[in-house]
Design a protein around this motif. Sequence first.
Motif, short mmCIF file in Angstrom:
data_model
loop_
_atom_site.label_atom_id
_atom_site.label_comp_id
_atom_site.label_asym_id
_atom_site.label_seq_id
_atom_site.Cartn_x
_atom_site.Cartn_y
_atom_site.Cartn_z
N UNK A 190 8.09 1.71 2.68
CA UNK A 190 7.27 2.17 3.95
C UNK A 190 5.95 2.35 3.74
N UNK A 191 5.41 2.61 2.34
CA UNK A 191 4.13 2.25 2.29
C UNK A 191 3.80 1.00 2.48
N UNK A 192 4.29 -0.12 2.02
CA UNK A 192 3.81 -1.41 2.41
C UNK A 192 3.73 -1.46 3.77
N UNK A 193 4.61 -1.07 4.49
CA UNK A 193 4.48 -1.13 6.14
C UNK A 193 3.52 -0.62 6.46
N UNK A 205 3.17 2.16 -10.91
CA UNK A 205 2.54 3.33 -10.62
C UNK A 205 1.24 3.45 -10.25
N UNK A 206 0.49 2.27 -10.31
CA UNK A 206 -0.96 2.16 -9.77
C UNK A 206 -0.72 2.17 -8.22
N UNK A 207 0.07 1.33 -7.52
CA UNK A 207 0.37 1.11 -6.07
C UNK A 207 0.85 2.46 -5.67
N UNK A 208 1.83 3.11 -6.45
CA UNK A 208 2.30 4.38 -5.94
C UNK A 208 1.47 5.18 -5.59
N UNK A 209 0.40 5.16 -6.21
CA UNK A 209 -0.82 6.49 -5.88
C UNK A 209 -1.91 5.80 -5.03
#
Length: 266
Positions: free
Chosen positions: A47-50, A224-228
């Motif tokens: 969903x974050x990528x969308x 982890x980096x992208x999750x933030x």
Amino acid sequence: MAEMGMGKGVTAGKLASNVQKKLTRAQEKVMQKLGKADETRDVAFEEGVINFNKQYTEGSKLQKDLRAYLTAVQTMHESSKNLQECLSDMYEPEWYGKDDVDSIVEDTDVLWTDFHQKLVDNALISMDTYLGQFPDIKSRIAKRDRKLVDYDSARHNHSSTNKGKKGKDGGIKITKPASLLERATPVWAQGILSAHNIAQSNLSRNQAEDELERAQKVFEEINEDLQEELPSLWNSRVGFYVSTFQSMAGFEEKFHKEMGKLSVLS
């Protein structure tokens, strides 16, 4: 010459490694699509990528429209300048207010130039800086996808190499049919061959475990980096858009107010 040969060797080795990675990833993706292998999924990240793609698309459109607006401002500036200069040339020297007309022409040109420059400095450059961070993040998202496939592949390979290990822990042990080599080996040498096969099996399991640990570490670091970063970038859009539109509105208001003060009748 030796150094050149070594350089070529390293390049060829790296090329072969990259080709092997692509083949392994392609095989893993095919197996996942066919339902032969499970796929690690993260719905929240997807969903974050969308949201990221939506934000990038909207920002790019805003940048394009802003550039078109600035081009229109330049066009208006040139048209206004030509018109004012035409009126100034037509205004005969002996007519009343000739100096005022010439002053208005100069002041109008300065206001247009200042207005355009402020839009560039405070809107366009900010927009370019804002969008400048997206290509790198997009590249790292693609890298994460590749590393996730590597992780799944290593996980499945590790699981496959450890299927026969349950027998040692009291579970079901699958006995493989004897190979041609084993059947042809003399009785006195079968113990040696058996020990060799066990050693090879243990080596394969250790390699699979090491490969899994490496793949998991690489994936988790970038994940982890992208999750933030993705949620933070998504939330930043509101403040950026508000700041950009407020700045533009303020510059437009000031520009029209100052233009209103100029009058050929003064």
